[in-house]
Design a protein around this motif. Structure first.
Motif, PDB file in Angstrom:
ATOM      1  N   SER A   1      24.420 -27.765  -8.242  1.00 35.01           N
ATOM      2  CA  SER A   1      23.637 -26.778  -8.993  1.00 35.01           C
ATOM      3  C   SER A   1      23.781 -26.994 -10.496  1.00 35.01           C
ATOM      4  CB  SER A   1      24.069 -25.363  -8.613  1.00 35.01           C
ATOM      5  OG  SER A   1      25.385 -25.078  -9.073  1.00 35.01           O
TER       6      SER A   1
ATOM      7  N   LEU B   1      22.534 -22.268  -9.086  1.00 33.05           N
ATOM      8  CA  LEU B   1      21.219 -22.531  -9.650  1.00 33.05           C
ATOM      9  C   LEU B   1      20.676 -21.293 -10.356  1.00 33.05           C
ATOM     10  CD1 LEU B   1      19.113 -24.693  -9.987  1.00 33.05           C
ATOM     11  CD2 LEU B   1      18.081 -23.984  -7.815  1.00 33.05           C
TER      12      LEU B   1
ATOM     13  N   LEU C   1      25.092 -23.315  -3.966  1.00 31.52           N
ATOM     14  CA  LEU C   1      23.992 -24.005  -4.628  1.00 31.52           C
ATOM     15  C   LEU C   1      23.009 -23.000  -5.197  1.00 31.52           C
ATOM     16  CD1 LEU C   1      22.392 -26.607  -5.307  1.00 31.52           C
ATOM     17  CD2 LEU C   1      21.346 -26.436  -3.031  1.00 31.52           C
ATOM     18  N   ARG C   2      22.681 -21.990  -4.413  1.00 28.51           N
ATOM     19  CA  ARG C   2      21.744 -20.967  -4.884  1.00 28.51           C
ATOM     20  C   ARG C   2      22.341 -20.159  -6.022  1.00 28.51           C
ATOM     21  NH1 ARG C   2      17.575 -17.112  -2.631  1.00 28.51           N
ATOM     22  NH2 ARG C   2      17.797 -15.274  -3.932  1.00 28.51           N
TER      23      ARG C   2
END
Length: 285
Positions: A160, A13, A9-10
């Motif tokens: 994301s 993103l 997700l990070r």
């Protein structure tokens, strides 16, 4: 399961923010006709990352047992370096990344090979995140089995991507400063667990035989096969019976990395002047 989800997700993103900044700047400056080249750069970066991951997985499957353990240790060490550098890079770059990207876009589009320059810029920006993800996933998948980890990673990527589109079209606002700070702390714990696992793999490969006495044995109380044990293993690198060497490496890495990460960041004078060109990303996007 939560570890690959949050890290993907990070990573996703970060890639979405970078490409979103590029796309927004092209739109705001009347250069939307260049957008197809942005997509080409993204697709090339994703394809290259998947190819590298598949190639590494295929090559490692041909290794004998001890070489396999050495390969796993090397992948783990690379993953630790990549994850740690990514956390500290974003901590430093978050304040000025928008102005720097705008400057890079202007330079690319004023070059003699503007199209290739823009493709290359997007490619390298997304490929950085993709290769970071590949090494992390290889390291975490080698320490875990079953479909849960890949599915969690895929879910992180999909969310994301959705968040990136929502940010681009103005429907979602995130406190990016807080998001990257807390996920950064979490990633350092994950990296510590991967590093401890790499030490164990070096022992299995016959290259490290010191400090192998078990620090404790909680297999009867909290086995890794239990639900809580599996969660702690995925989140914090928990082992039911780690060696003293693995515990020392885990704690030493955390102590040093968290100390520097939690220090207040003071931008240099050069960074101040760059950030002054455009409003900083700040806490919201």
């Amino acid at each position: 399961m939560l570890a690959p989800f949050l890290i993907m997700l990070r990573e996703g993103l970060e890639a979405a923010l970078i490409t979103g900044i590029i796309a927004t700047y092209l739109r705001q400056t009347g250069r939307s006709a260049w957008m197809p080249l942005v997509w080409i750069g993204i697709f090339l970066a994703v394809a290259m990352s998947l190819f590298v991951g598949a190639a590494l997985q295929w090559v490692s499957a041909e290794f004998p047992q001890k070489m396999q353990e050495l390969f796993e240790a090397c992948v783990g060490l690379v993953a630790v370096v990549v994850l740690t550098s990514m956390v500290f890079w974003m901590r430093k770059a978050a304040r000025s990344i928008k102005a720097e990207l705008h400057h890079s876009i202007d330079n690319a589009l004023h070059s003699s090979a503007a199209g290739w320059a823009l493709i290359g810029m997007v490619f390298f920006a997304v490929a950085r995140e993709g290769l970071e993800s590949i090494f992390f996933l290889l390291a975490i998948f080698q320490q875990s089995t079953g479909p849960a980890m890949p599915l969690a990673a895929l879910a992180g990527v999909l969310i994301s991507v959705a968040a990136g589109f929502a940010i681009y079209f103005g429907g979602l606002r995130l406190n990016l400063k807080r998001f990257f700070r807390w996920t950064g702390i979490f990633i350092l714990f994950v990296a510590a667990g991967i590093l401890a696992g790499a030490v164990g793999s070096l022992h299995e490969a016959g290259l490290w035989n010191g400090l192998q006495t078990p620090a404790w044995d909680l297999s009867a109380v909290l086995p890794v096969s239990s639900v809580l044990g599996a969660v702690l293993s995925g989140l914090l690198g928990y082992q039911e019976s780690p060696s003293i060497g693995e515990v020392i490496v885990y704690l030493a890495f955390l102590a040093v990395s968290l100390y520097f990460f939690l220090q207040p960041y003071t931008p240099s004078a050069e960074a101040h002047s760059t950030a002054a060109l455009k409003p900083a990303e700040g806490s919201n996007a």
